[in-house]
Design an enzyme around this catalytic site. Structure first.
Site, mmCIF file in Angstrom:
data_model
loop_
_atom_site.group_PDB
_atom_site.id
_atom_site.type_symbol
_atom_site.label_atom_id
_atom_site.label_comp_id
_atom_site.label_asym_id
_atom_site.label_seq_id
_atom_site.Cartn_x
_atom_site.Cartn_y
_atom_site.Cartn_z
ATOM 1 N N GLY A 24 8.699 14.735 -26.921
ATOM 2 C CA GLY A 24 8.177 14.584 -28.276
ATOM 3 C C GLY A 24 8.153 13.119 -28.652
ATOM 4 N N GLY A 27 11.503 11.186 -27.522
ATOM 5 C CA GLY A 27 12.101 11.191 -26.204
ATOM 6 C C GLY A 27 11.677 12.359 -25.348
ATOM 7 C CG ASP A 143 12.537 15.184 -37.513
ATOM 8 O OD1 ASP A 143 11.689 15.663 -38.301
ATOM 9 O OD2 ASP A 143 12.280 14.911 -36.328
#
Length: 471
Positions: A24, A27, A143
């Site tokens: 993503g 990483g 996130d």
């Protein structure tokens, strides 16, 4: 040394890569064998885009180390994927984690459809416990989304990927990270750069909405549209959430001080629906300063009025209101003002506002500046702004950065970026990659990535695939 595409490579003399599990914006994750303890682990190769200087490279390494440091504080919690080690090999940071057998909540919804109320309630309880532990340790995740929630084969619910997390003691690396994350799950105040625990609760609400309804409520076809929906849009009332619906709605309140605290939310999970109607108390750890709240409220009113005037064709009044909002140092207002000025031909002033917004962390302005510099033939500046956009976690920027390399005749570097985009699997970036390959006459490759994007649910990619196939 990068280990992309190299199973069998041994990381730090200890972890032998077996297979890639996913990738993503922040990483690439591999399954690996810890040859010392003889157990399988997950290792995350943290992506570090090309730096403008050694100082910027050091900053990116520090960001990766911070992820490991933040997650390691929470390694023993039953609802958080534990970090086992943090190593650096060949200048690239790696995070070693417990290997979880299962799939993400996103994969669960994409494959099987909406989650039932009973299962969603259990997921909500587990994530609230995980966030309580993180917040108690001074860590804000920043996130929370379906892709960062793992459902193990043993029935565990685990929060992972603290790559954007920030500890209350972190006083650096904030200027360029102010709005890192996934816009469609992001709290409105985070677009203003305010990272409080309440933002994680908002993201949890949007995540639960997606889980039970099967759709992401604020996702739009463009980044700009998604940002406007997050800031001003209202999600349709959840139809499948049952008793959980009121909690989801309360978590998604645009005003952070009106969202329930974690203890209140946990209590609400076990009470009957009418109890949810009570207005939550304002917790000290979830609230923002009254002055900041008033400022954001004023900006929101100005933007809403400006939008109404634009719809009615009153461009002059819309511009006046946007200037007033931009003067309050609001980055999103600066971006909207720049777009209005650009549309009426005032390119020089528009570029000035775009730059000011971009330096304040507003990523759409970075992308726009890249496009403007590319059109003007300034490849160095175009590359700079596209890299800044990529650094904020937007895979789409790699497609545009690749076009700069193409223009420079650096085909190998362009192809590397194209491969990274295809591996990342971001549906918007895949559509853009298909457009690029179509323009280069690579029809079969364009069809392949259009198909991947369409299968992920991106309507524009489906239409592009149909048009290309019909030729």
């Amino acid at each position: 040394m990068s280990a992309v595409g190299r199973p069998g490579w041994v990381l730090a003399g200890r972890y032998r890569l077996i297979e890639k599990l996913g990738s993503g914006g922040f990483g690439t994750v591999w399954k690996a064998r810890d040859e010392r303890s003889r157990i399988d682990v997950a290792v995350k190769e943290v992506l570090l885009p090309q730096a403008e200087s050694s100082a910027e490279h050091a900053e990116r390494v520090a960001r990766a180390e911070r992820e490991g440091r933040n997650a390691a504080r929470l390694r023993d919690h039953p609802n958080i994927v534990g970090v086992l080690d943090v190593v650096t090999d060949g200048g690239t940071p790696w995070i070693v984690m417990r290997l979880v057998s299962g799939r993400s909540l996103k994969q669960r919804v994409d494959s099987d459809g909406p989650v039932g109320v009973v299962e969603a309630t259990a997921i909500a309880g587990a994530l609230l416990q995980a966030l309580r532990a993180a917040h108690d340790a001074g860590v804000v995740h920043r996130d929370v989304k379906p892709g960062n929630i793992l459902l193990s084969a043993e029935g565990e619910v685990l929060l992972t990927d603290f790559g954007t997390a920030r500890h209350h003691s972190d006083h650096t690396l904030t200027a360029k990270e102010s709005i890192i994350g996934s816009f469609e799950y992001m709290a409105p105040e985070r677009i203003d750069g305010d990272d409080t625990p309440a933002g994680d609760l908002y993201s949890l609400g949007v995540t639960l909405y997606h889980a039970v309804e099967g759709v992401s409520p604020f996702r739009r076809d463009t980044i700009h549209g998604t940002m406007k929906a997050v800031m001003f849009g209202a999600a349709p009332p959840p139809a499948r959430a049952g008793q959980l619906g009121r909690l989801i709605t309360r978590l998604m309140d645009k005003q952070p001080e009106l969202r329930p605290s974690i203890p209140q939310a946990l209590t609400l999970l076990t009470t009957e629906a009418p109890a949810l109607a009570a207005k939550p108390e304002v917790p000290t750890d979830n609230s923002r300063s009254p002055r900041a709240g008033r400022r954001r409220g004023e900006v929101g009113q100005l933007l809403a009025r400006a939008r109404d005037h634009q719809k009615r064709g009153n461009i002059g009044e819309a511009e006046r209101l946007l200037r007033q909002a931009a003067a309050m140092n609001d980055a999103l207002s600066m971006s909207f003002l720049a777009r209005l000025l650009e549309n009426r031909g005032a390119r020089t002033e528009a570029e000035r506002w775009y730059r000011q917004a971009a330096e304040s962390g507003e990523t759409l302005s970075m992308l726009t500046l890249g496009h403007m510099c590319m059109k003007a033939g300034d490849l160095n500046q175009a590359a700079y702004w596209y890299r800044r956009y990529v650094d904020h976690g937007h895979i789409l920027g790699k497609v545009h950065l690749a076009t700069v390399h193409e223009a420079r005749g650096e085909d190998d570097r362009a192809e590397l970026l194209y491969r990274e985009v295809e591996q990342d699997g971001d549906m918007v970036a895949l559509k853009a990659l298909g457009d690029q390959w179509k323009s280069l006459g690579r029809t079969d490759a364009a069809k392949r990535v259009y198909r991947k994007s369409a299968q992920a649910g991106y309507t524009p990619a489906k239409e592009a695939l149909e048009n290309l196939t019909a030729r």
